[in-house]
Design a protein around this motif. Sequence first.
Motif, PDB file in Angstrom:
ATOM      1  N   GLU A  94      19.291 -35.169  29.425  1.00 53.44           N
ATOM      2  CA  GLU A  94      18.962 -35.422  27.991  1.00 53.44           C
ATOM      3  C   GLU A  94      17.753 -35.232  27.909  1.00 53.44           C
ATOM      4  O   GLU A  94      17.365 -33.691  27.224  1.00 53.44           O
ATOM      5  CB  GLU A  94      19.621 -36.752  27.567  1.00 53.44           C
ATOM      6  CG  GLU A  94      18.704 -36.103  26.006  1.00 53.44           C
ATOM      7  CD  GLU A  94      19.598 -37.534  25.460  1.00 53.44           C
ATOM      8  OE1 GLU A  94      18.891 -37.514  25.049  1.00 53.44           O
ATOM      9  OE2 GLU A  94      21.029 -38.729  25.425  1.00 53.44           O
ATOM     10  N   ALA A 127      34.622 -34.164  26.879  1.00 54.59           N
ATOM     11  CA  ALA A 127      34.493 -33.879  25.792  1.00 54.59           C
ATOM     12  C   ALA A 127      34.387 -34.793  25.305  1.00 54.59           C
ATOM     13  O   ALA A 127      34.058 -35.154  23.999  1.00 54.59           O
ATOM     14  CB  ALA A 127      34.749 -32.472  25.516  1.00 54.59           C
ATOM     15  N   SER A 169      28.835 -39.431  20.169  1.00 60.36           N
ATOM     16  CA  SER A 169      28.966 -37.982  19.882  1.00 60.36           C
ATOM     17  C   SER A 169      29.746 -38.132  18.747  1.00 60.36           C
ATOM     18  O   SER A 169      30.416 -38.445  18.161  1.00 60.36           O
ATOM     19  CB  SER A 169      29.233 -37.673  20.761  1.00 60.36           C
ATOM     20  OG  SER A 169      28.503 -35.679  20.688  1.00 60.36           O
ATOM     21  N   LYS A 219      17.836 -31.412  29.225  1.00 50.86           N
ATOM     22  CA  LYS A 219      18.065 -30.667  27.427  1.00 50.86           C
ATOM     23  C   LYS A 219      16.396 -30.323  26.701  1.00 50.86           C
ATOM     24  O   LYS A 219      16.267 -29.851  26.328  1.00 50.86           O
ATOM     25  CB  LYS A 219      18.686 -31.083  26.766  1.00 50.86           C
ATOM     26  CG  LYS A 219      19.674 -30.113  25.872  1.00 50.86           C
ATOM     27  CD  LYS A 219      21.286 -30.609  25.833  1.00 50.86           C
ATOM     28  CE  LYS A 219      21.197 -29.154  24.792  1.00 50.86           C
ATOM     29  NZ  LYS A 219      22.972 -29.865  24.621  1.00 50.86           N
ATOM     30  N   LYS A 264      28.795 -27.906  21.380  1.00 43.99           N
ATOM     31  CA  LYS A 264      27.675 -28.435  22.024  1.00 43.99           C
ATOM     32  C   LYS A 264      26.225 -27.900  21.045  1.00 43.99           C
ATOM     33  O   LYS A 264      27.199 -26.985  20.673  1.00 43.99           O
ATOM     34  CB  LYS A 264      27.114 -28.298  23.906  1.00 43.99           C
ATOM     35  CG  LYS A 264      27.793 -26.317  24.157  1.00 43.99           C
ATOM     36  CD  LYS A 264      27.693 -26.176  25.635  1.00 43.99           C
ATOM     37  CE  LYS A 264      27.768 -24.695  25.683  1.00 43.99           C
ATOM     38  NZ  LYS A 264      28.266 -24.016  26.970  1.00 43.99           N
ATOM     39  N   SER A 265      25.260 -28.178  21.463  1.00 41.71           N
ATOM     40  CA  SER A 265      23.885 -27.866  20.809  1.00 41.71           C
ATOM     41  C   SER A 265      23.555 -27.058  22.350  1.00 41.71           C
ATOM     42  O   SER A 265      23.280 -27.537  23.050  1.00 41.71           O
ATOM     43  CB  SER A 265      23.198 -28.567  20.005  1.00 41.71           C
ATOM     44  OG  SER A 265      22.763 -29.822  21.306  1.00 41.71           O
ATOM     45  N   ASP A 266      22.757 -25.511  21.469  1.00 39.46           N
ATOM     46  CA  ASP A 266      22.002 -24.895  22.091  1.00 39.46           C
ATOM     47  C   ASP A 266      21.169 -24.261  21.625  1.00 39.46           C
ATOM     48  O   ASP A 266      20.470 -24.258  19.923  1.00 39.46           O
ATOM     49  CB  ASP A 266      22.913 -23.454  22.135  1.00 39.46           C
ATOM     50  CG  ASP A 266      22.499 -22.887  23.804  1.00 39.46           C
ATOM     51  OD1 ASP A 266      21.208 -21.998  23.153  1.00 39.46           O
ATOM     52  OD2 ASP A 266      23.137 -22.747  24.902  1.00 39.46           O
TER      53      ASP A 266
END
Length: 453
Positions: free
Chosen positions: A81, A252, A260, A84, A417-419
Amino acid sequence: MDVVNPATGAHVETYDEHDEDDVEKALGRSVQAFEDWRTRPVRDREQLLANAADVLRENKQEYAETMTREMGKPISQAIGEIEKCAWVCDHYAEHASAYLEADHHPSPPGSAVKTEHEPLGPVLAVMPWNFPFLQVFRFAAPYLTAGNVGILKHASNVPGCALAIEEVFEEAGYPDNVFQSLLIPSDLVDDLLTDSRVRAATLTGSGPAGRAVAANAGDQVKKTVLELGGSDPFVVLDDADISAAAETGAWARNLNGGQSCIAAKRFIVHTDVYDEFLNSLTDEIDALIVGDPIDEATDVGPQAREDLMETLHEQVSTSVDAGATLVSGGEPLDREGAFYPPTILTDVTEGCPVDTEETFGPVATVYEVADEEAAIAKANDTQFGLGASIWTQDRDRGERLASQIDAGCVYVNQLVKSDPRVPFGGVKDSGYGRELSEAGIKEFVNRKTVWVE
């Protein structure tokens, strides 16, 4: 604020809360900081953000351990995390100038027309505990680099993370008070929202919290961005790679202890591959290691708080009583800490809690459907609309069906996912507005049209 380690139940530390007087002073400091910060060249702000990425990487072990102590994230995932967060900073350090360049428009001969992107002022962020660093940097990296200043009201169980994030910006060289953390209870948020000095607000959290923020901010005609809950479908079609779908699906659903918004929660499986997928998914989930989150071998740690685990278990128990079949898990572990095992439910009764509510923990529901039309109908049969995942070896089929799912993002043969390169956000009860990419940095700017004759 008392911090309790959810893996042991032991008291970690006590932090002094800020009071109304502290809030008033912080707002005054934010306004002052904004007047200078808004005039700093974007290139300068980009460099400071690049510095913040360096600070994150240099201290990632320390920050990750703070996260693990406060909310139980397995240490390897906590380090990931922080990395990221640094990536998000890198992205805006490289691209903010281009995102914020003026847009030029057609105009009559002899005139020039453009849209400039100017900061709004102090932005309030109400952030959750589940990704206590990443959620904050998704807000702070773009909005501060656009020239706004930030005030963070973090979740009350992660105050150490809130103060550590404030320190990141200090060590990176940001001017005083461009970013401030306030350790305040939720009942002081309304005062911040209704204060004229706060120009916008963003919240990641529950639906009720989002509605409250939207209502109060709307009454003050303030822009908001809301990223709320999700009940993401994971659609497995008859031509899917079952092994890959099961392996990714298990992760996931159980990443971060299942806590999440974009976790795969409802597995919707074509009847032709239902048994094979269920068996593979069960094997993958049973192989996950549940244990001490400070151990690098751990896949699933505790739930973040005892009361959250109790709520999750109530959802499971009520659903089983209503007719759902418990394939695995389903009972809190007999050990110290708020540990709930990865759980699988099938034969889920329509309208029971795990069918209609968001399950914020490691609980997977598996549905059998006859064809792709039934799969899409079931995927859309929810008040949420954050993300979705479709599994098929026919890429064209996946893309066609992605357009039929009501969600902010749909991934084909990949987990949601976040990108930082692409917009992130939801529809329906999952909120509105977008974080990340160009769309995210432009949420809290004044798009000012300038016409020069």
